[in-house]
Design an enzyme around this catalytic site. Structure first.
Site, PDB file in Angstrom:
ATOM      1  N   ALA A 117       0.848  -1.189   0.000  1.00  0.00           N
ATOM      2  CA  ALA A 117       0.000   0.000   0.000  1.00  0.00           C
ATOM      3  C   ALA A 117       0.885   1.241   0.000  1.00  0.00           C
ATOM      4  O   ALA A 117       2.092   1.157   0.225  1.00  0.00           O
ATOM      5  CB  ALA A 117      -0.924   0.012   1.217  1.00  0.00           C
ATOM      6  N   LYS A 118       0.293   2.376  -0.251  1.00  0.00           N
ATOM      7  CA  LYS A 118       1.006   3.649  -0.146  1.00  0.00           C
ATOM      8  C   LYS A 118      -0.012   4.752  -0.006  1.00  0.00           C
ATOM      9  O   LYS A 118      -1.165   4.628  -0.449  1.00  0.00           O
ATOM     10  CB  LYS A 118       1.873   3.897  -1.385  1.00  0.00           C
ATOM     11  CG  LYS A 118       3.121   4.706  -1.078  1.00  0.00           C
ATOM     12  CD  LYS A 118       4.144   3.864  -0.319  1.00  0.00           C
ATOM     13  CE  LYS A 118       5.407   4.659  -0.052  1.00  0.00           C
ATOM     14  NZ  LYS A 118       6.431   3.818   0.603  1.00  0.00           N
TER      15      LYS A 118
END
Length: 429
Positions: A117-118
């Site tokens: 994720a980011k």
């Protein structure tokens, strides 16, 4: 190490024009080697979820400003998603999507039970007060309270953020669930559940990777020489730890220039000098200032550690590199155009996706400790991180030998295969 020094999880190089396709280029090569079916390829190419939020923040002048923020969940088949949050004026959705996908492969290659994720917010944190950044962080947390969670999505620091912001995030999320929830985020202050060994984690992973590669190449660390480009957190720790293993560090560099000492640089002395001079090596007398800082990459050493910025090894200088081993402490230090030249010269490269993953490994340990409610000693953290890094190297090396491919592509093959196999055993989609 000074108390103000903080570890920040490294983020990969991002192409400004098309970051997602830039990340996918090496992914495509690896999927062809694996013979990945079209269905799985298409699932892995697209993110699971992308969220756009708009956060109203009352600024110090009393006016309300609305900030745009993102959180992209690329994949969660291996476990809860993991990835940093960056505060920067140039953040955009394609960038965040690329970083999220990259985190999936990075976690998979070191066999950590996380997906990728980011997150990011378009802002200029250097022009904002602490109060404004706190209100922004808390607003972002509230907007994503249904996305974040110890078993769902676990943020961490990235560009423009650190332990302070993670503390605010943890506090705000805890209020929403009515209980203290330290495992919702990593990179926290030590007093709030942060992990020992975090500051040196990435540099230590570089050292472990370098020693493993040197063993494969039949190189004796006590007779080997090295050059380290970049003397920030990663580079200075990598240089220090390699030096402790007997490697002679002939060259180091930072923004002030490159420094050379044929007999070896006293790394502890260089670090002390840097810390006393606002984090810079200007005027350091323990080595000779090179006429051209870029020449550090071409020096007569056995091991080259690019630990500064992206695209420093290109098709223009790759022919002149004399090192037998390159260990990537930075993200994206070798351009795609340089890969064929490096491979033709027979230089082994331990790629960034493997070599600098010690940081996310210790972030994983922080989460585990928070879930256990038990603090590990620094020795426990170090021993376990070293083992994970060593095991990951051996698996990538074996894959490179099996398919007769470079270590860089082998790392992607290992990561993609792990995710694809998990889909198969869990029943697919």
């Amino acid at each position: 190490m000074a108390a103000t020094t903080v570890y920040k999880e490294p983020a990969p190089r991002v192409d400004a024009e098309n970051p997602l396709e830039s990340m996918m280029s090496r992914f495509n090569v690896a999927t062809e080697i694996l013979g990945l079916d079209d269905e799985t390829y298409n699932v892995l190419k697209a993110p699971d979820k992308q969220v756009i939020v708009h956060i109203p923040v009352t600024m110090d002048n009393g006016k309300v400003r609305v900030f745009e923020g993102y959180r992209v969940i690329h994949n969660t088949i291996l476990g809860p998603s993991k990835g940093g949050i960056r505060y920067d004026k140039n953040v955009h959705l394609d960038e965040v999507k690329a970083l999220a996908a990259w985190m999936t492969w990075k976690c998979a290659v070191v066999d950590i039970p996380y997906g990728g994720a980011k997150g990011g917010i378009i802002c200029e944190p250097t022009t904002m007060s602490a109060g404004e950044i706190e209100r922004l962080t808390r607003g972002y947390t509230l907007a994503l309270k249904d996305v974040f969670g110890p078993d769902k999505d676990i943020p961490a620091p990235d560009m423009g953020t650190g332990p302070r912001e993670m503390a605010w995030l943890m506090d705000e999320f805890s209020k929403t669930v009515g209980a203290t929830s330290p495992a919702v985020v990593t990179g926290k202050p030590l007093v709030m559940g942060g992990s020992l060994g975090r500051t040196e984690a990435t540099g230590r992973g570089v050292m472990v990777s370098a020693l493993a590669a040197m063993k494969k190449l039949g190189m004796d660390p006590k007779k080997a020489t090295a050059a380290v480009q970049g003397f920030g957190n990663v580079g200075s720790w990598a240089a220090k730890l390699l030096c402790e293993q007997g490697v002679t560090i002939r060259a180091i560099s930072d923004v002030s220039g490159a420094y050379w000492n044929e007999q070896g640089i006293n790394i502890d002395e260089a670090i002390a000098y840097k810390n006393e001079h606002k984090g810079r090596l200007d005027g350091y007398a323990g080595a000779t200032l090179m006429d051209n800082a870029d020449d550090l990459l071409l020096t007569d050493v056995d091991v080259l550690v690019p630990a500064a910025v992206e695209d420093v090894i290109t098709e223009h200088n790759a022919h002149s590199i004399r090192a037998k081993l390159i260990v990537e402490g930075a993200n994206g230090p070798t351009s795609a155009s340089a890969d064929p030249i490096i491979n033709e010269k027979g230089i082994m490269v331990v790629p960034d996706i493997l070599a600098n993953s010690g940081g996310v490994t210790v972030s994983y340990f922080e989460w585990v400790q928070n879930r256990q409610g038990f603090k590990w000693t620094e020795e426990m953290v170090t021993e376990r991180a070293d083992r994970i890094m060593s095991d990951a190297f051996e698996k990538v090396y074996a894959t490179s030998q099996k398919y007769k491919i470079p270590m860089r592509i082998a790392a992607y093959v290992v990561a993609i295969d792990k995710v694809a196999q998990t889909y198969k055993f869990r029943g697919g989609f």
